[in-house]
Design a protein around this motif. Structure first.
Motif, mmCIF file in Angstrom:
data_model
loop_
_atom_site.group_PDB
_atom_site.id
_atom_site.type_symbol
_atom_site.label_atom_id
_atom_site.label_comp_id
_atom_site.label_asym_id
_atom_site.label_seq_id
_atom_site.Cartn_x
_atom_site.Cartn_y
_atom_site.Cartn_z
ATOM 1 N N GLN A 1 0.712 -1.733 -0.089
ATOM 2 C CA GLN A 1 0.185 0.151 -0.095
ATOM 3 C C GLN A 1 1.055 1.111 0.039
ATOM 4 N N GLY A 2 0.200 2.073 -0.493
ATOM 5 C CA GLY A 2 0.861 3.825 -0.043
ATOM 6 C C GLY A 2 1.015 4.348 -2.245
ATOM 7 N N LEU A 3 1.332 5.615 -1.660
ATOM 8 C CA LEU A 3 1.305 6.211 -3.153
ATOM 9 C C LEU A 3 2.440 5.801 -4.171
ATOM 10 N N GLY A 4 3.373 5.714 -3.418
ATOM 11 C CA GLY A 4 4.853 5.379 -4.136
ATOM 12 C C GLY A 4 4.017 4.197 -4.815
ATOM 13 N N TYR A 5 4.155 3.427 -4.187
ATOM 14 C CA TYR A 5 3.531 1.913 -4.294
ATOM 15 C C TYR A 5 2.720 1.355 -5.952
ATOM 16 N N ARG A 6 1.269 2.723 -5.365
ATOM 17 C CA ARG A 6 0.799 2.348 -6.485
ATOM 18 C C ARG A 6 1.085 3.777 -7.954
ATOM 19 N N MET A 7 2.246 4.175 -7.381
ATOM 20 C CA MET A 7 2.556 5.218 -8.784
ATOM 21 C C MET A 7 3.643 3.507 -9.212
ATOM 22 N N GLN A 8 4.815 3.308 -8.995
ATOM 23 C CA GLN A 8 5.262 2.661 -9.483
ATOM 24 C C GLN A 8 4.738 1.073 -9.939
ATOM 25 N N GLN A 9 3.298 0.485 -9.304
ATOM 26 C CA GLN A 9 2.447 -0.722 -10.116
ATOM 27 C C GLN A 9 1.735 -0.173 -11.028
ATOM 28 N N ALA A 10 1.686 1.755 -11.385
ATOM 29 C CA ALA A 10 0.653 1.681 -12.577
ATOM 30 C C ALA A 10 2.345 2.182 -13.504
ATOM 31 N N GLN A 11 3.355 2.580 -13.276
ATOM 32 C CA GLN A 11 4.142 2.285 -14.419
ATOM 33 C C GLN A 11 4.713 0.633 -15.140
ATOM 34 N N LEU A 12 3.985 -0.128 -14.299
ATOM 35 C CA LEU A 12 3.960 -1.263 -14.876
ATOM 36 C C LEU A 12 3.199 -1.323 -15.883
ATOM 37 N N TYR A 13 2.025 -0.643 -15.972
ATOM 38 C CA TYR A 13 0.824 -1.209 -17.443
ATOM 39 C C TYR A 13 0.949 0.513 -17.588
ATOM 40 N N TYR A 14 1.738 1.622 -17.869
ATOM 41 C CA TYR A 14 1.486 2.632 -18.903
ATOM 42 C C TYR A 14 0.556 2.938 -18.348
ATOM 43 N N ASP A 15 -0.119 3.208 -17.239
ATOM 44 C CA ASP A 15 -1.325 3.633 -17.127
ATOM 45 C C ASP A 15 -0.963 5.126 -16.191
ATOM 46 N N LEU A 16 -1.254 6.174 -16.975
ATOM 47 C CA LEU A 16 -0.406 7.858 -16.699
ATOM 48 C C LEU A 16 -1.212 8.380 -15.483
ATOM 49 N N PRO A 17 -2.670 7.923 -16.112
ATOM 50 C CA PRO A 17 -3.713 9.146 -15.733
ATOM 51 C C PRO A 17 -3.508 8.926 -13.053
ATOM 52 N N THR A 18 -2.842 7.128 -13.387
ATOM 53 C CA THR A 18 -3.452 7.077 -11.509
ATOM 54 C C THR A 18 -1.493 7.659 -11.421
ATOM 55 N N ILE A 19 -0.345 8.080 -11.952
ATOM 56 C CA ILE A 19 0.353 8.049 -12.085
ATOM 57 C C ILE A 19 0.611 9.712 -11.931
ATOM 58 N N PHE A 20 -0.315 10.015 -12.521
ATOM 59 C CA PHE A 20 -0.283 11.984 -11.716
ATOM 60 C C PHE A 20 -0.938 11.954 -10.979
ATOM 61 N N VAL A 21 -2.566 10.872 -10.003
ATOM 62 C CA VAL A 21 -3.672 10.957 -8.809
ATOM 63 C C VAL A 21 -2.743 11.086 -8.284
ATOM 64 N N GLY A 22 -1.291 10.013 -8.027
ATOM 65 C CA GLY A 22 -0.495 9.955 -7.114
ATOM 66 C C GLY A 22 0.360 11.225 -7.127
ATOM 67 N N LEU A 23 0.920 11.633 -8.090
ATOM 68 C CA LEU A 23 1.974 13.148 -7.812
ATOM 69 C C LEU A 23 0.637 14.258 -6.872
ATOM 70 N N ILE A 24 -0.430 13.994 -7.718
ATOM 71 C CA ILE A 24 -1.132 15.710 -7.402
ATOM 72 C C ILE A 24 -1.576 15.399 -5.894
ATOM 73 N N THR A 25 -1.451 13.795 -5.279
ATOM 74 C CA THR A 25 -2.172 13.782 -3.864
ATOM 75 C C THR A 25 -1.170 13.945 -3.214
ATOM 76 N N ILE A 26 0.723 13.203 -3.481
ATOM 77 C CA ILE A 26 1.993 14.013 -2.611
ATOM 78 C C ILE A 26 1.740 15.397 -2.248
ATOM 79 N N GLY A 27 1.463 16.395 -3.642
ATOM 80 C CA GLY A 27 1.686 17.175 -3.673
ATOM 81 C C GLY A 27 0.768 18.317 -2.817
ATOM 82 N N VAL A 28 -0.371 17.873 -3.047
ATOM 83 C CA VAL A 28 -1.292 18.256 -2.380
ATOM 84 C C VAL A 28 -0.758 17.902 -0.259
ATOM 85 N N LEU A 29 -0.597 16.458 0.064
ATOM 86 C CA LEU A 29 -0.412 16.463 1.279
ATOM 87 C C LEU A 29 0.916 16.817 2.093
#
Length: 265
Positions: A215-243
């Motif tokens: 679990q974790g934003l970093g973990y989710r972004m790494q998993q999204a990278q494997l599937y080229y899921d750019l929207p999920t990566i952006f969601v993780g980046l924005i969430t980290i930035g907001v927090l």
């Protein structure tokens, strides 16, 4: 007769006048960033997702609870690492700044480890601490500690000697000087170090969650990278930035409350 406003009132007025302007400028900067983002996505830059796509993905992750679970897991790690790092860094920094012998003994180690990125210690942390939560929190702790301890040390060293000498002339003991002069004078440095340490903690988070995380934003972004899921990566980046921004604003508020005596521009 001319009435002179107290210092607090003289300082409060400009801040009040600047507040709406600051908010408007911040809003304009956000809107401009969204516009640039949209234009880049329309231009087809590296299949960049547009804001509506990212918002839709965020809504999906919020609806199924994934985003909340990941955000809480990452926030817990950052808070623990940052809190432990700061709690240790402040007394160590005071010790190094107040006692030259302690500084001579400890500063070489502090400066040595500052040159080593905390991420480079991940393999060692895994070998020594396993693959649970401890190594993740440890690398975040180290990033926060090194930033805060240097700022605290600098704050103590830069205390105006005139203030210390004046207190000695008035008969103050070393304990009184430390509590009444050194700590208040070094507080701005400590709080700046905490803000830098907080940024380092968030910056280390994604790599820390490489260590067998589920679990974790970093973990989710790494998993999204494997599937080229750019929207999920952006969601993780924005969430980290907001927090991170929200926590930084809280520290900034604490800084203004604790250092109200300090002259500001």
């Amino acid at each position: 007769m001319t009435v002179v406003a107290p210092p607090a009132e003289r300082q409060a007025t400009p801040r009040t006048r600047r507040s709406p302007r600051t908010l408007l400028l911040g809003l304009a900067a956000v809107l401009f960033g969204m516009l640039v983002w949209t234009l880049l996505s329309l231009a087809g830059v590296q299949s960049l997702p547009n804001p509506p796509q990212v918002a839709a993905k965020a809504g999906q992750l919020i609806a199924d609870g994934t985003l909340l679970q990941d955000a809480l897991a990452s926030l817990r790690r950052v808070l623990l690492g940052f809190a432990l790092g700061t709690l240790l860094a402040v007394p160590v920094g005071f010790l190094m700044g107040w006692y030259p012998t302690a500084r001579a003994l400890l500063e070489p180690y502090v400066q040595f480890f500052r040159t080593i990125p905390p991420l480079a210690l991940i393999p060692l942390a895994v070998v020594l601490l396993g693959i649970g939560e401890v190594p993740k929190i440890f690398v975040i702790f180290l990033a926060a500690f090194l930033s805060s301890v240097v700022a605290t040390l600098q704050g103590v060293v830069d205390v105006d000697r005139t203030l210390i000498n004046a207190a000695r002339v008035l008969g103050a003991s070393d304990r009184t000087i430390f509590l009444k002069v050194v700590i208040p004078a070094s507080t701005p440095f400590i709080l700046v170090g905490m803000r830098v340490g907080l940024g380092s903690a968030w910056g280390t988070l994604v790599a820390a969650e490489l260590i067998a995380a589920t679990q974790g934003l970093g973990y989710r972004m790494q998993q999204a990278q494997l599937y080229y899921d750019l929207p999920t990566i952006f969601v993780g980046l924005i969430t980290i930035g907001v927090l991170g921004l929200a926590m930084d604003r809280l520290l900034l508020l604490a800084e203004r409350r604790l250092t109200g005596w300090q002259e500001r521009r």
